[in-house]
Design a protein around this motif. Sequence first.
Motif, PDB file in Angstrom:
ATOM      1  N   UNK A  50       0.794  -1.223   0.000  1.00 33.96           N
ATOM      2  CA  UNK A  50       0.000   0.000   0.000  1.00 33.96           C
ATOM      3  C   UNK A  50       0.823   1.268   0.000  1.00 33.96           C
ATOM      4  N   UNK A  51       2.152   1.149  -0.021  1.00 33.01           N
ATOM      5  CA  UNK A  51       3.026   2.319  -0.031  1.00 33.01           C
ATOM      6  C   UNK A  51       3.311   2.793  -1.454  1.00 33.01           C
ATOM      7  N   UNK A  52       3.468   4.110  -1.626  1.00 29.68           N
ATOM      8  CA  UNK A  52       4.064   4.645  -2.846  1.00 29.68           C
ATOM      9  C   UNK A  52       5.557   4.387  -2.727  1.00 29.68           C
ATOM     10  N   UNK A  53       6.054   3.453  -3.529  1.00 28.70           N
ATOM     11  CA  UNK A  53       7.435   3.008  -3.362  1.00 28.70           C
ATOM     12  C   UNK A  53       7.907   2.368  -4.651  1.00 28.70           C
ATOM     13  N   UNK A  54       9.219   2.333  -4.831  1.00 24.50           N
ATOM     14  CA  UNK A  54       9.816   1.667  -5.993  1.00 24.50           C
ATOM     15  C   UNK A  54       9.869   0.172  -5.707  1.00 24.50           C
ATOM     16  N   UNK A  55       8.693  -0.424  -5.647  1.00 21.41           N
ATOM     17  CA  UNK A  55       8.567  -1.837  -5.333  1.00 21.41           C
ATOM     18  C   UNK A  55       7.351  -2.377  -6.062  1.00 21.41           C
TER      19      UNK A  55
END
Length: 364
Positions: free
Chosen positions: A320-325
């Motif tokens: 649920x994170x805004x992340x480079x994943x």
Amino acid sequence: MRNRPLNLVQSKEDVFELLGERIDQLVSLDIASRNVIHLLYYFARSKMQYPLAMSAARLLKERVKPGDYVLLGTGWPDRPHVTPKIAETDGPPGAVSLARALHLGLGAVPIILIEEHLVSATEKVLEATGLRVVSAEEALKAHHYHAPIHAAAVIGFPSEFDQAEQVSDFLINNFKPSAVIVIEKGGVNEKREIHTSRGAETTKWMAKIDVLIERAAEKGIATIGIGDGGNEIGMGNIKEKIQQHIPYGSECRCGCGGGIAPVNKVDVLVAASISNWGAYGIAACLAALCNDIHVFHNAEIEERVLKRSADVSFIDGITGFVDASADGLRWPIHTAFVTLLRETVVQALNSINKLEANSLFEQK
């Protein structure tokens, strides 16, 4: 699946088949422990005589000619009950990377199809691969231009069934695509409803690429589906197995009575632990078939694509994170995975070169 053991590697065909098996093994590694891909892959593979990613790549190499349009549908509006503007990082990175491989390896003119409000963000992710975003017509002009310009397009696709029918007819009649590929896109069940892998209904927010797949099948256009949860377009190939063995396969949470199992079938279904990885597997196989490792992207491009995905506010669908994943794994895992795929292809191509060299020596 093949019925005979492959004891000796005696030909290029043997190498490609073994490479296909290795790539399938890699893209179906359940590193994130979601505990479903072992079933989906087994069901999908049991329907095929040949490894999945290599089957898809061979179909593309057979059908796609230089200057042909290829349509790639992707995009998953995530947490739409909060806001439909949220989308996830699994899908678009796979689509843009495969678009790059199709362009470099086969001379295709790629068009990415996604929800209309996600077009701008996807254009930025696409350009992280090095492809220049232009209109579909301009991308074809770029293919024939006397100076190098590597171009692709992104087009919004509607979420209403009636509009999806009109756009599907327009795309097929005007662009005459040689293939339609769908990466991580929710598919309609027998009740024409779409669900998340958690069994929640998400129909009205999803671009109805199902209609395009149906039209493509009617026209004999090659179709490929890539998924990781059992609820994506193409999983209709193994619908009954999903209904029997996958959570919410036959009974979803919304009460429609159809479960998450989609109905639409494709020519080749690629089941992967992360849908992006399924697209990478096909791209890696294309690099092998084209005898050019540069057709497949590298770790630097993968890092750039995932970081750009975070820059445009795509979220990791698991965390649920805004992340480079993507799907719970951060970008260093994905870049390492790309490096491993590349090395697998390089070693296979080295084996082919040795076989051909030995053959020439024996002839002399």
